[in-house]
Enzyme design. Structure first.
Site, mmCIF file in Angstrom:
data_model
loop_
_atom_site.group_PDB
_atom_site.id
_atom_site.type_symbol
_atom_site.label_atom_id
_atom_site.label_comp_id
_atom_site.label_asym_id
_atom_site.label_seq_id
_atom_site.Cartn_x
_atom_site.Cartn_y
_atom_site.Cartn_z
ATOM 1 C CG HIS A 125 -0.146 -0.023 2.539
ATOM 2 N ND1 HIS A 125 0.277 1.105 3.176
ATOM 3 C CD2 HIS A 125 0.271 -1.062 3.296
ATOM 4 C CE1 HIS A 125 0.920 0.780 4.284
ATOM 5 N NE2 HIS A 125 0.933 -0.537 4.381
ATOM 6 C CG ASP A 126 -0.412 4.212 1.299
ATOM 7 O OD1 ASP A 126 -1.314 4.884 0.764
ATOM 8 O OD2 ASP A 126 -0.599 3.527 2.325
ATOM 9 N N GLY A 143 5.045 -1.030 2.776
ATOM 10 C CA GLY A 143 4.222 0.140 2.530
ATOM 11 C C GLY A 143 5.011 1.432 2.455
#
Length: 262
Positions: A125-126, A143
Site C-alpha cells: 500500500h501507498d 508500505g
C-alpha cells in the site's frame, strides 16, 4: 462501459461499472470488479483478479494469477475507498500483487509506465513506483516505499517501509534495504551496503563518460571522503551546479526521510 472491440472469455467475470477500453482482452476465469478501469490494448490473461478503484493504462500485459487492487495488509485499513493507479506498457508477470493505498498514506498506490514486475513481486500500500524499473522475482516492497525511475531491484530483495530508492540505482539480489538508497548507487547485503555506482546501467542508458565520472566523484564524497553527510551534501550541491545529472542527488536528499545507506 465496455467497448465493442473488447474480447472477453466466456468464463471471465465482469462486474457492473467496469470500464474496458478499445481492444482490451480478458482471459479465462479472470475476475474484474466494480470500479476497475482498463485502458486500450491491455491484455489480461487467465486467472487474474483486479478489484477496487483500480485504474490501468494502455498496452499493459498482465499474466496469470496476478492480484491487483486488493485490500492492503495494513492493520489500520478499515475498508476506506482507496485506489491503485497503473500506467502504460507495464509487464506484470505471474502472481504479482499490488495493493490499494491507505487514507493515512494518501489513499493511492501509484505505478508508472514501462516497468517489468517479475514473478511474485509485491507492491504494498501507498508505494510509488516510477518508470522503466525492473523488480525481479520475489522482490518485496513494504508500505510507503518510493522507487524512482530506472531502478533495478534484484530477486528476493526486501525494502523496508518508507524507504526511498533513487533513480538508476541497483539493488543486488537477496538484499535487505532499511535505509534510503541514493541515485546511481549499487547496494547489496543484509543489511545493504554501497558497492560503487551502477556503471553498466548508466552506459546502457546512454550516459556520457564525463557524466559517469562526475557521478563517481559524488560517490566518493558520500562514501570515501570521511565527511559527515551534511558536509558531503554541501559539497555535492556545489558540484551539481555544473552538471545536470548530479541534481538528482539534490532532489533525493530533499525527500529522504529514513537516512541514506552509508
Amino acid at each position: 462501459m465496455i467497448h465493442e472491440t473488447v474480447q472477453i472469455h466466456p468464463t471471465a467475470i465482469i462486474e457492473e461499472g467496469v470500464i474496458l477500453g478499445i481492444n482490451v482482452k480478458i482471459g479465462a476465469f479472470s475476475c474484474i470488479g466494480t470500479g476497475v478501469e482498463i485502458g486500450r490494448g491491455t491484455d489480461v490473461k487467465t486467472h487474474v483478479v483486479i478489484k477496487g478503484l483500480t485504474k490501468i493504462g494502455r498496452d499493459n500485459k498482465i499474466f496469470q494469477f496476478a492480484s491487483l487492487g486488493e485490500e492492503c495488509q495494513d492493520l489500520k485499513y478499515s475498508g476506506e475507498l482507496t485506489a491503485l493507479e497503473i500506467g502504460d506498457r507495464n509487464t506484470i508477470r505471474e502472481s504479482v500483487t499490488m495493493h490499494r493505498g491507505t487514507i493515512q498514506g494518501g489513499g493511492v498506490t501509484k505505478v508508472g509506465s514501462d516497468n517489468l514486475f517479475m514473478v511474485n513481486a509485491h507492491i504494498a500500500h501507498d508505494c510509488i513506483i516510477g518508470n522503466r524499473c525492473i523488480l525481479a522475482n520475489n522482490a518485496t516492497l513494504a508500505g510507503h516505499v518510493t522507487v524512482d525511475d530506472f531502478v533495478i531491484v534484484g530477486g528476493m530483495t526486501a525494502i523496508h517501509q518508507f524507504c526511498t530508492i533513487g533513480s538508476y540505482s541497483l539493488l543486488g539480489g537477496g538484499s535487505i534495504v532499511v535505509k534510503d538508497v541514493p541515485p546511481y548507487v549499487m547496494v547489496q547485503g543484509n543489511h545493504c551496503a554501497p558497492f560503487g555506482i551502477n556503471v553498466e546501467g548508466l552506459k546502457r542508458c546512454g550516459f556520457e563518460k564525463n557524466v559517469i565520472k562526475a557521478i563517481r566523484m559524488v560517490y566518493k564524497e558520500l562514501y570515501r571522503s570521511g565527511k559527515t553527510l551534511e558536509e558531503a551534501k554541501h559539497k555535492i550541491t556545489e558540484m551539481a551546479k555544473g552538471e545536470e545529472a548530479l541534481k538528482l542527488f539534490i532532489r533525493f536528499f530533499e525527500k529522504s526521510r529514513r537516512g541514506i545507506i552509508r
